[in-house]
Design a protein around this motif. Structure first.
Motif, PDB file in Angstrom:
ATOM      1  N   ALA A  90       0.813  -1.226   0.000  1.00 61.10           N
ATOM      2  CA  ALA A  90       0.000   0.000   0.000  1.00 61.10           C
ATOM      3  C   ALA A  90       0.843   1.271   0.000  1.00 61.10           C
ATOM      4  CB  ALA A  90      -0.933   0.009   1.217  1.00 61.10           C
ATOM      5  N   SER A  91       2.080   1.186   0.491  1.00 57.92           N
ATOM      6  CA  SER A  91       2.898   2.401   0.596  1.00 57.92           C
ATOM      7  C   SER A  91       3.304   2.965  -0.761  1.00 57.92           C
ATOM      8  CB  SER A  91       4.150   2.141   1.438  1.00 57.92           C
ATOM      9  OG  SER A  91       5.073   1.345   0.727  1.00 57.92           O
ATOM     10  N   VAL A  92       3.181   2.194  -1.839  1.00 58.88           N
ATOM     11  CA  VAL A  92       3.560   2.696  -3.159  1.00 58.88           C
ATOM     12  C   VAL A  92       2.415   3.420  -3.862  1.00 58.88           C
ATOM     13  CG1 VAL A  92       5.317   0.910  -3.395  1.00 58.88           C
ATOM     14  CG2 VAL A  92       3.083   0.575  -4.453  1.00 58.88           C
ATOM     15  N   LEU A  93       1.240   3.424  -3.262  1.00 58.62           N
ATOM     16  CA  LEU A  93       0.085   4.101  -3.868  1.00 58.62           C
ATOM     17  C   LEU A  93       0.226   5.615  -3.767  1.00 58.62           C
ATOM     18  CD1 LEU A  93      -2.810   1.895  -2.495  1.00 58.62           C
ATOM     19  CD2 LEU A  93      -2.093   2.108  -4.877  1.00 58.62           C
ATOM     20  N   PRO A  94      -0.344   6.335  -4.730  1.00 60.01           N
ATOM     21  CA  PRO A  94      -0.368   7.792  -4.625  1.00 60.01           C
ATOM     22  C   PRO A  94      -1.134   8.212  -3.358  1.00 60.01           C
ATOM     23  CG  PRO A  94      -1.052   7.077  -6.819  1.00 60.01           C
ATOM     24  CD  PRO A  94      -0.955   5.854  -5.969  1.00 60.01           C
ATOM     25  N   ALA A  95      -0.747   9.321  -2.787  1.00 60.71           N
ATOM     26  CA  ALA A  95      -1.392   9.820  -1.567  1.00 60.71           C
ATOM     27  C   ALA A  95      -2.901   9.916  -1.766  1.00 60.71           C
ATOM     28  CB  ALA A  95      -0.824  11.182  -1.189  1.00 60.71           C
ATOM     29  N   GLY A  96      -3.647   9.392  -0.809  1.00 62.26           N
ATOM     30  CA  GLY A  96      -5.103   9.462  -0.841  1.00 62.26           C
ATOM     31  C   GLY A  96      -5.783   8.425  -1.719  1.00 62.26           C
ATOM     32  N   ALA A  97      -5.008   7.571  -2.403  1.00 56.89           N
ATOM     33  CA  ALA A  97      -5.596   6.565  -3.297  1.00 56.89           C
ATOM     34  C   ALA A  97      -6.264   5.456  -2.483  1.00 56.89           C
ATOM     35  CB  ALA A  97      -4.530   5.970  -4.210  1.00 56.89           C
ATOM     36  N   ASP A  98      -7.371   4.984  -2.985  1.00 56.49           N
ATOM     37  CA  ASP A  98      -8.083   3.861  -2.373  1.00 56.49           C
ATOM     38  C   ASP A  98      -7.317   2.583  -2.700  1.00 56.49           C
ATOM     39  OD1 ASP A  98      -9.836   1.871  -1.559  1.00 56.49           O
ATOM     40  OD2 ASP A  98     -11.459   2.465  -2.907  1.00 56.49           O
ATOM     41  N   PRO A  99      -6.868   1.815  -1.688  1.00 57.44           N
ATOM     42  CA  PRO A  99      -6.102   0.596  -1.985  1.00 57.44           C
ATOM     43  C   PRO A  99      -6.888  -0.438  -2.786  1.00 57.44           C
ATOM     44  CG  PRO A  99      -6.523   0.793   0.378  1.00 57.44           C
ATOM     45  CD  PRO A  99      -7.022   2.048  -0.269  1.00 57.44           C
ATOM     46  N   VAL A 100      -8.198  -0.420  -2.725  1.00 58.49           N
ATOM     47  CA  VAL A 100      -9.018  -1.352  -3.503  1.00 58.49           C
ATOM     48  C   VAL A 100      -8.907  -1.029  -4.993  1.00 58.49           C
ATOM     49  CG1 VAL A 100     -11.379  -2.165  -3.908  1.00 58.49           C
ATOM     50  CG2 VAL A 100     -10.566  -1.799  -1.573  1.00 58.49           C
ATOM     51  N   ALA A 101      -8.699   0.241  -5.328  1.00 62.93           N
ATOM     52  CA  ALA A 101      -8.632   0.659  -6.726  1.00 62.93           C
ATOM     53  C   ALA A 101      -7.449   0.034  -7.469  1.00 62.93           C
ATOM     54  CB  ALA A 101      -8.570   2.183  -6.813  1.00 62.93           C
ATOM     55  N   ALA A 102      -6.426  -0.398  -6.746  1.00 62.90           N
ATOM     56  CA  ALA A 102      -5.288  -1.049  -7.400  1.00 62.90           C
ATOM     57  C   ALA A 102      -5.671  -2.443  -7.900  1.00 62.90           C
ATOM     58  CB  ALA A 102      -4.109  -1.151  -6.437  1.00 62.90           C
ATOM     59  N   ARG A 103      -6.776  -2.984  -7.398  1.00 65.47           N
ATOM     60  CA  ARG A 103      -7.308  -4.283  -7.794  1.00 65.47           C
ATOM     61  C   ARG A 103      -6.293  -5.404  -7.628  1.00 65.47           C
ATOM     62  NH1 ARG A 103     -12.318  -4.140 -10.022  1.00 65.47           N
ATOM     63  NH2 ARG A 103     -12.006  -6.115 -11.055  1.00 65.47           N
ATOM     64  N   ARG A 104      -5.510  -5.302  -6.562  1.00 63.13           N
ATOM     65  CA  ARG A 104      -4.605  -6.375  -6.167  1.00 63.13           C
ATOM     66  C   ARG A 104      -5.297  -7.108  -5.028  1.00 63.13           C
ATOM     67  NH1 ARG A 104      -2.254  -5.524 -10.842  1.00 63.13           N
ATOM     68  NH2 ARG A 104      -0.160  -4.688 -10.788  1.00 63.13           N
ATOM     69  N   ASN A 105      -5.115  -8.414  -4.923  1.00 64.47           N
ATOM     70  CA  ASN A 105      -5.905  -9.210  -3.988  1.00 64.47           C
ATOM     71  C   ASN A 105      -5.637  -8.938  -2.520  1.00 64.47           C
ATOM     72  OD1 ASN A 105      -5.228 -11.422  -6.445  1.00 64.47           O
ATOM     73  ND2 ASN A 105      -7.369 -11.094  -5.950  1.00 64.47           N
ATOM     74  N   ILE A 106      -4.368  -8.867  -2.140  1.00 65.11           N
ATOM     75  CA  ILE A 106      -4.005  -8.658  -0.742  1.00 65.11           C
ATOM     76  C   ILE A 106      -3.119  -7.420  -0.691  1.00 65.11           C
ATOM     77  CG2 ILE A 106      -2.851  -9.611   1.293  1.00 65.11           C
ATOM     78  CD1 ILE A 106      -3.384 -12.433   0.045  1.00 65.11           C
ATOM     79  N   VAL A 107      -3.610  -6.376  -0.039  1.00 64.83           N
ATOM     80  CA  VAL A 107      -2.861  -5.124   0.053  1.00 64.83           C
ATOM     81  C   VAL A 107      -2.354  -4.982   1.481  1.00 64.83           C
ATOM     82  CG1 VAL A 107      -2.910  -2.636  -0.308  1.00 64.83           C
ATOM     83  CG2 VAL A 107      -4.351  -4.122  -1.730  1.00 64.83           C
ATOM     84  N   LEU A 108      -1.022  -4.924   1.610  1.00 69.35           N
ATOM     85  CA  LEU A 108      -0.376  -4.850   2.919  1.00 69.35           C
ATOM     86  C   LEU A 108       0.244  -3.486   3.157  1.00 69.35           C
ATOM     87  CD1 LEU A 108       1.699  -8.172   2.978  1.00 69.35           C
ATOM     88  CD2 LEU A 108      -0.585  -7.780   3.908  1.00 69.35           C
ATOM     89  N   ARG A 109       0.354  -3.116   4.420  1.00 66.13           N
ATOM     90  CA  ARG A 109       1.122  -1.944   4.822  1.00 66.13           C
ATOM     91  C   ARG A 109       2.141  -2.425   5.851  1.00 66.13           C
ATOM     92  NH1 ARG A 109      -2.605   1.712   5.653  1.00 66.13           N
ATOM     93  NH2 ARG A 109      -2.194   2.714   3.671  1.00 66.13           N
ATOM     94  N   GLY A 110       3.403  -2.007   5.660  1.00 67.84           N
ATOM     95  CA  GLY A 110       4.429  -2.349   6.634  1.00 67.84           C
ATOM     96  C   GLY A 110       5.496  -3.297   6.128  1.00 67.84           C
ATOM     97  N   PHE A 111       5.466  -3.647   4.840  1.00 67.93           N
ATOM     98  CA  PHE A 111       6.481  -4.535   4.286  1.00 67.93           C
ATOM     99  C   PHE A 111       6.629  -4.249   2.796  1.00 67.93           C
ATOM    100  CE2 PHE A 111       7.983  -8.507   2.367  1.00 67.93           C
ATOM    101  CZ  PHE A 111       9.118  -8.725   3.138  1.00 67.93           C
ATOM    102  N   ARG A 112       7.868  -4.251   2.314  1.00 63.86           N
ATOM    103  CA  ARG A 112       8.148  -4.032   0.887  1.00 63.86           C
ATOM    104  C   ARG A 112       7.886  -5.336   0.128  1.00 63.86           C
ATOM    105  NH1 ARG A 112      13.738  -2.378   0.177  1.00 63.86           N
ATOM    106  NH2 ARG A 112      13.109  -2.220  -1.986  1.00 63.86           N
ATOM    107  N   VAL A 113       6.672  -5.508  -0.294  1.00 62.64           N
ATOM    108  CA  VAL A 113       6.187  -6.743  -0.932  1.00 62.64           C
ATOM    109  C   VAL A 113       7.006  -7.130  -2.162  1.00 62.64           C
ATOM    110  CG1 VAL A 113       4.218  -7.675  -2.211  1.00 62.64           C
ATOM    111  CG2 VAL A 113       3.856  -6.484  -0.052  1.00 62.64           C
ATOM    112  N   ASP A 114       7.427  -6.166  -2.943  1.00 61.89           N
ATOM    113  CA  ASP A 114       8.125  -6.482  -4.194  1.00 61.89           C
ATOM    114  C   ASP A 114       9.440  -7.223  -3.966  1.00 61.89           C
ATOM    115  OD1 ASP A 114       6.329  -5.277  -6.277  1.00 61.89           O
ATOM    116  OD2 ASP A 114       6.621  -3.556  -4.974  1.00 61.89           O
ATOM    117  N   THR A 115       9.968  -7.205  -2.761  1.00 53.56           N
ATOM    118  CA  THR A 115      11.199  -7.938  -2.458  1.00 53.56           C
ATOM    119  C   THR A 115      10.972  -9.448  -2.420  1.00 53.56           C
ATOM    120  OG1 THR A 115      10.884  -7.815  -0.052  1.00 53.56           O
ATOM    121  CG2 THR A 115      12.108  -5.998  -1.099  1.00 53.56           C
ATOM    122  N   LEU A 116       9.726  -9.894  -2.412  1.00 59.42           N
ATOM    123  CA  LEU A 116       9.409 -11.319  -2.351  1.00 59.42           C
ATOM    124  C   LEU A 116       9.513 -12.024  -3.706  1.00 59.42           C
ATOM    125  CD1 LEU A 116       6.242 -11.031  -0.095  1.00 59.42           C
ATOM    126  CD2 LEU A 116       8.503 -11.846   0.616  1.00 59.42           C
ATOM    127  N   ALA A 117       9.438 -11.267  -4.795  1.00 61.16           N
ATOM    128  CA  ALA A 117       9.431 -11.858  -6.137  1.00 61.16           C
ATOM    129  C   ALA A 117      10.734 -12.590  -6.414  1.00 61.16           C
ATOM    130  CB  ALA A 117       9.209 -10.781  -7.190  1.00 61.16           C
TER     131      ALA A 117
END
Length: 168
Positions: free
Chosen positions: A65-92
């Protein structure tokens, strides 16, 4: 590590086909959930990619969620699980970890393990759903495609995330 699940999204149809300028198809119902059922090897119950052979290594997408533009609705990204507090892209998967990381999330109903695979690249629809410039801003930060290794339940709210070195 303590994280927050800020959104869980289950989309029964693919509403973003064709050209972004034409606009999305209407969704048949709400896509945001407070709780989702996860099935090993299949994905999220009710999602359009659930049990689809072409998406066996991409049954769901986890997003930061931290990569979203300020004020953006996390649901609008249409990703299944939206987390705050971890750099998810490091898991790939990477050269160092060619199979991708194995991680678990526990939001109170027991840990659910996931195998991370490839990055989830953003598409031009991000400019429509999140705002102009989002597509370019999310390159390299679009989340990671995963497959669940366990059945379980995830809920919006605080969760424990553990990154492991093997699926066992």
């Amino acid at each position: 590590m303590r994280v927050e699940i800020v959104a869980l999204v289950v989309s029964p149809i693919h509403a973003f086909e064709g050209r972004p300028a034409d606009g999305p198809r209407a969704d048949p119902g709400p896509v945001s959930r407070d709780e989702v059922a996860v099935r090993a090897g299949l994905g999220l119950v009710g999602d359009r990619y659930f049990n689809r052979p072409a998406h066996r290594q991409a049954a769901l997408t986890v997003f930061d969620a931290s990569v979203l533009p300020a004020g953006a609705d996390p649901v609008a990204a249409r990703r299944n699980i939206v987390l705050r507090g971890f750099r998810v892209d490091t898991l790939a998967r990477t050269r160092e970890v060619p199979e991708g990381a194995v991680f678990s999330l526990d939001s109170g109903a027991g840990a659910v393990r996931f195998q991370a695979h490839r990055p989830a690249h953003p598409c031009a629809w991000m400019d429509v759903t999140l705002g102009s410039g989002a597509f370019r801003a999310l390159r390299g930060r679009g989340g990671v495609r995963c497959v669940p290794l366990d059945d379980g339940v995830l809920r919006v709210g605080p969760a424990d995330l553990e990154v492991r070195t093997s699926p066992r």
